[in-house]
Design a protein around this motif. Structure first.
Motif, mmCIF file in Angstrom:
data_model
loop_
_atom_site.group_PDB
_atom_site.id
_atom_site.type_symbol
_atom_site.label_atom_id
_atom_site.label_comp_id
_atom_site.label_asym_id
_atom_site.label_seq_id
_atom_site.Cartn_x
_atom_site.Cartn_y
_atom_site.Cartn_z
ATOM 1 N N ARG A 87 -28.975 -6.786 29.506
ATOM 2 C CA ARG A 87 -29.991 -5.823 29.954
ATOM 3 C C ARG A 87 -31.295 -6.498 30.341
ATOM 4 N NH1 ARG A 87 -33.708 -2.606 27.278
ATOM 5 N NH2 ARG A 87 -32.861 -3.030 25.206
ATOM 6 N N LEU A 88 -31.754 -7.461 29.531
ATOM 7 C CA LEU A 88 -33.069 -8.040 29.771
ATOM 8 C C LEU A 88 -33.048 -9.141 30.830
ATOM 9 C CD1 LEU A 88 -34.360 -8.194 26.085
ATOM 10 C CD2 LEU A 88 -34.855 -6.468 27.820
ATOM 11 N N LEU A 89 -31.920 -9.830 30.955
ATOM 12 C CA LEU A 89 -31.817 -10.880 31.974
ATOM 13 C C LEU A 89 -31.091 -10.395 33.225
ATOM 14 C CD1 LEU A 89 -30.950 -13.980 29.747
ATOM 15 C CD2 LEU A 89 -33.115 -13.471 30.882
ATOM 16 N N LYS A 90 -30.624 -9.145 33.163
ATOM 17 C CA LYS A 90 -29.921 -8.550 34.306
ATOM 18 C C LYS A 90 -28.741 -9.421 34.759
ATOM 19 C CE LYS A 90 -33.905 -5.941 35.990
ATOM 20 N NZ LYS A 90 -34.699 -6.169 34.768
ATOM 21 N N THR A 91 -27.895 -9.773 33.773
ATOM 22 C CA THR A 91 -26.729 -10.600 34.060
ATOM 23 C C THR A 91 -25.493 -9.733 34.249
ATOM 24 O OG1 THR A 91 -26.159 -10.884 31.717
ATOM 25 C CG2 THR A 91 -27.678 -12.475 32.691
ATOM 26 N N GLY A 121 -21.324 -6.195 29.183
ATOM 27 C CA GLY A 121 -21.360 -6.181 30.631
ATOM 28 C C GLY A 121 -19.961 -6.213 31.220
ATOM 29 N N GLU A 122 -19.868 -6.678 32.445
ATOM 30 C CA GLU A 122 -18.561 -6.809 33.091
ATOM 31 C C GLU A 122 -17.884 -8.084 32.592
ATOM 32 O OE1 GLU A 122 -18.585 -6.301 37.381
ATOM 33 O OE2 GLU A 122 -20.606 -5.450 37.238
ATOM 34 N N HIS A 123 -16.579 -8.023 32.411
ATOM 35 C CA HIS A 123 -15.852 -9.173 31.895
ATOM 36 C C HIS A 123 -14.389 -9.021 32.241
ATOM 37 C CE1 HIS A 123 -14.740 -6.349 28.757
ATOM 38 N NE2 HIS A 123 -16.022 -6.105 28.596
ATOM 39 N N ALA A 124 -13.647 -10.098 32.075
ATOM 40 C CA ALA A 124 -12.183 -10.030 32.222
ATOM 41 C C ALA A 124 -11.602 -9.807 30.838
ATOM 42 C CB ALA A 124 -11.662 -11.312 32.876
ATOM 43 N N ALA A 125 -10.799 -10.695 30.358
ATOM 44 C CA ALA A 125 -10.168 -10.514 29.049
ATOM 45 C C ALA A 125 -10.601 -11.627 28.101
ATOM 46 C CB ALA A 125 -8.649 -10.493 29.193
ATOM 47 N N GLU A 126 -11.937 -11.860 28.049
ATOM 48 C CA GLU A 126 -12.430 -12.990 27.261
ATOM 49 C C GLU A 126 -12.329 -12.793 25.755
ATOM 50 O OE1 GLU A 126 -14.124 -11.651 29.737
ATOM 51 O OE2 GLU A 126 -14.858 -13.177 31.132
ATOM 52 N N LEU A 127 -12.476 -11.541 25.284
ATOM 53 C CA LEU A 127 -12.556 -11.301 23.844
ATOM 54 C C LEU A 127 -11.344 -11.893 23.134
ATOM 55 C CD1 LEU A 127 -14.590 -9.877 22.008
ATOM 56 C CD2 LEU A 127 -13.082 -7.887 22.012
ATOM 57 N N GLY A 128 -11.608 -12.721 22.136
ATOM 58 C CA GLY A 128 -10.535 -13.346 21.368
ATOM 59 C C GLY A 128 -10.098 -14.703 21.884
ATOM 60 N N THR A 140 -23.543 -17.260 26.080
ATOM 61 C CA THR A 140 -23.413 -17.573 27.502
ATOM 62 C C THR A 140 -23.534 -16.313 28.337
ATOM 63 O OG1 THR A 140 -21.936 -18.478 29.204
ATOM 64 C CG2 THR A 140 -20.895 -17.442 27.316
ATOM 65 N N VAL A 141 -24.191 -16.453 29.500
ATOM 66 C CA VAL A 141 -24.367 -15.339 30.429
ATOM 67 C C VAL A 141 -24.022 -15.817 31.833
ATOM 68 C CG1 VAL A 141 -26.168 -14.252 29.044
ATOM 69 C CG2 VAL A 141 -26.811 -15.880 30.838
ATOM 70 N N GLY A 142 -23.675 -14.876 32.695
ATOM 71 C CA GLY A 142 -23.346 -15.262 34.060
ATOM 72 C C GLY A 142 -23.588 -14.135 35.037
ATOM 73 N N ARG A 143 -23.756 -14.509 36.294
ATOM 74 C CA ARG A 143 -23.843 -13.527 37.370
ATOM 75 C C ARG A 143 -23.506 -14.226 38.683
ATOM 76 N NH1 ARG A 143 -30.153 -12.828 36.477
ATOM 77 N NH2 ARG A 143 -30.967 -14.562 37.738
ATOM 78 N N ILE A 144 -23.075 -13.424 39.632
ATOM 79 C CA ILE A 144 -22.656 -13.971 40.920
ATOM 80 C C ILE A 144 -23.864 -14.407 41.732
ATOM 81 C CG2 ILE A 144 -21.459 -13.419 43.078
ATOM 82 C CD1 ILE A 144 -19.704 -11.481 41.429
ATOM 83 N N ALA A 145 -24.905 -13.615 41.778
ATOM 84 C CA ALA A 145 -26.128 -13.956 42.514
ATOM 85 C C ALA A 145 -27.243 -13.036 42.029
ATOM 86 C CB ALA A 145 -25.906 -13.795 44.021
ATOM 87 N N ARG A 175 -37.258 -20.077 34.375
ATOM 88 C CA ARG A 175 -37.808 -19.070 33.449
ATOM 89 C C ARG A 175 -36.695 -18.385 32.675
ATOM 90 N NH1 ARG A 175 -37.890 -13.879 35.121
ATOM 91 N NH2 ARG A 175 -38.725 -12.393 33.610
ATOM 92 N N GLU A 176 -35.586 -18.049 33.335
ATOM 93 C CA GLU A 176 -34.475 -17.380 32.657
ATOM 94 C C GLU A 176 -33.759 -18.329 31.703
ATOM 95 O OE1 GLU A 176 -33.115 -13.936 35.841
ATOM 96 O OE2 GLU A 176 -32.653 -16.046 36.310
ATOM 97 N N GLU A 177 -33.678 -19.604 32.045
ATOM 98 C CA GLU A 177 -33.119 -20.585 31.118
ATOM 99 C C GLU A 177 -33.926 -20.594 29.823
ATOM 100 O OE1 GLU A 177 -32.529 -24.561 32.487
ATOM 101 O OE2 GLU A 177 -32.028 -23.936 34.520
ATOM 102 N N THR A 178 -35.255 -20.656 29.996
ATOM 103 C CA THR A 178 -36.134 -20.697 28.821
ATOM 104 C C THR A 178 -35.990 -19.432 27.982
ATOM 105 O OG1 THR A 178 -37.712 -22.041 30.065
ATOM 106 C CG2 THR A 178 -38.534 -20.945 28.083
ATOM 107 N N LEU A 179 -35.883 -18.291 28.649
ATOM 108 C CA LEU A 179 -35.768 -17.037 27.927
ATOM 109 C C LEU A 179 -34.454 -16.986 27.140
ATOM 110 C CD1 LEU A 179 -37.495 -14.541 27.536
ATOM 111 C CD2 LEU A 179 -36.294 -13.448 29.427
ATOM 112 N N LEU A 180 -33.350 -17.437 27.748
ATOM 113 C CA LEU A 180 -32.075 -17.425 27.025
ATOM 114 C C LEU A 180 -32.115 -18.391 25.844
ATOM 115 C CD1 LEU A 180 -29.204 -16.155 27.120
ATOM 116 C CD2 LEU A 180 -28.454 -18.307 28.159
ATOM 117 N N ALA A 181 -32.746 -19.547 26.024
ATOM 118 C CA ALA A 181 -32.879 -20.485 24.908
ATOM 119 C C ALA A 181 -33.665 -19.854 23.760
ATOM 120 C CB ALA A 181 -33.571 -21.763 25.375
ATOM 121 N N THR A 182 -34.688 -19.077 24.104
ATOM 122 C CA THR A 182 -35.475 -18.386 23.073
ATOM 123 C C THR A 182 -34.633 -17.317 22.385
ATOM 124 O OG1 THR A 182 -37.435 -18.775 24.426
ATOM 125 C CG2 THR A 182 -37.642 -17.201 22.627
ATOM 126 N N PHE A 183 -33.815 -16.603 23.162
ATOM 127 C CA PHE A 183 -32.892 -15.623 22.569
ATOM 128 C C PHE A 183 -31.980 -16.318 21.553
ATOM 129 C CE2 PHE A 183 -32.622 -12.225 26.192
ATOM 130 C CZ PHE A 183 -33.987 -12.034 26.089
#
Length: 365
Positions: free
Chosen positions: A38-42, A64-71, A131-136, A142-150
């Motif tokens: 939500r906060l990084l809009k990933t 968010g959106e995902h394939a079958a990563e859980l597990g 870990t977070v991801g997005r297509i574009a 700034r977002e790297e720093t924010l995720l590191a702080t998270f």
């Protein structure tokens, strides 16, 4: 402070407030992934928990959106999450057009840019990877720093939860050791402490107790008979009935136990009430205070049923063991006399239907 800095500060304040309310590792992981999306809009966020026994990372939470990563389990060294975990850098940034060969792409996953932030304690212990991801568009510094702080905020919260769990485990171990100290005097009561703690917790859950009350009930169950350490062996282990003087001496164990445990600052008042009052009766003919009905503390009323049931179903120097159906029948017959009727009803539901009958549950030393 510009608008971007203000937005980052607001995001951190919001995440910190949410993490303060968490009580378990899964809650922390869910908060981190949900807020990252939500906060990084990933497009997605995953948390990979480190499993030391397997030396592997396992996806335990996703948002968010995902394939079958859980597990999904990544053995040590496999995938970009491990590259981040083994690196000294706070964040690994991988662009969608330059994915390295070791990237793990599950079926259905599009090529996308991703950030990987390991959660490490000050001592260097790995807890997991966020870990977070997005297509574009691609991620900014700034977002790297924010995720590191998270990730840092999550590390601090997980450490708090793990330390509390370790402290609770240590405390339970100490309480169990005190209960076993009494059992060591009398082979016939071996296992009584562990059985009554487990059964008391089941009954407390069935009655809808909150976690704080369940914890107090467990502590009281561990320590309920600690006062018997002061009872002489010739009284405690006497195979026949106690004479009036011996019975008076035996009854003092609840007061002795309460006085001893009162010096332990972490034991809550409700646990002390279990120690003092688990021999009180619903009809007012118990000891040490002759309390009646709901004047008897609730946790003591709960434990009284458990304590007598275990005493009935296991041999003691002064009686042979009864079968479970016989013991349940005796407990049922004492509802409204020795025991709180509501507690008895909940207790009986813990067992399959049993034949009714029996008179007098008797008294447990």
């Amino acid at each position: 402070m510009n608008a971007a800095e203000q937005a980052d500060l607001n995001a951190l304040l919001e995440l910190s407030g949410a993490l303060l309310a968490t009580q378990s590792a899964p809650e922390v992981e869910e908060t981190l992934t949900t807020f990252s999306v939500r906060l990084l809009k990933t497009r997605y966020a995953l948390f990979l928990r480190y499993r030391r026994e397997q030396n592997a990372l396992r996806v335990t939470t996703q948002a968010g959106e995902h394939a079958a990563e859980l597990g999904v389990v990544l053995p040590r060294g496999r995938g970009l999450s491990w590259r981040a975990a083994l690196s000294a850098e706070p964040v690994l940034h991988v662009h969608r057009d330059t994915l390295p060969p070791e990237a793990v792409l599950l079926p259905g996953s599009p090529r996308q840019s991703a950030l990987f932030a390991p959660l490490r304690t000050a001592a260097g212990r790995l807890l997991g990877v966020l870990t977070v991801g997005r297509i574009a568009p691609d991620f900014t510094l700034r977002e790297e720093t924010l995720l590191a702080t998270f990730a840092n905020a999550g590390t601090v919260t997980l450490e708090r939860i793990y330390q509390a769990a370790r402290a609770a485990a240590t405390r339970e171990g100490v309480l169990l050791a005190l209960g076993l100290a009494l059992e060591a005097r009398d082979y016939e009561t071996q296992g009584h402490t562990g059985r009554t703690v487990a059964l008391a917790e089941r009954l407390g859950c069935a009655l809808g107790l909150e976690e704080e009350s369940l914890d107090a009930l467990r502590q009281g169950a561990y320590l309920h008979d600690v006062g018997k350490l002061s009872v002489p062996d010739d009284v405690l282990l006497k195979p026949g009935p106690l004479d009036p003087a011996e019975w008076t001496l035996m009854q003092e164990h609840v007061l002795t136990g309460e006085a001893l445990v009162r010096h332990v600052p972490t034991v809550p008042p409700d646990a002390l009430a279990v120690i003092r009052s688990h021999h009180e009766r619903w009809d007012g003919r118990g000891y040490p205070d002759g309390l009646q009905g709901e004047a008897v503390p609730l946790l003591a009323r709960i434990f009284a049923v458990v304590d007598v049931f275990d005493a009935l179903t296991h041999a003691r120097p002064y009686h042979a063991a009864r079968s479970v159906p016989e013991a349940l029948a005796l407990i049922r017959a004492e509802a409204g006399q020795q025991f709180d009727p509501a507690v008895v009803r909940a207790f009986l539901k813990l067992f399959p239907a049993q034949p009714s009958g029996g008179v007098g549950a008797g008294r447990e030393r």
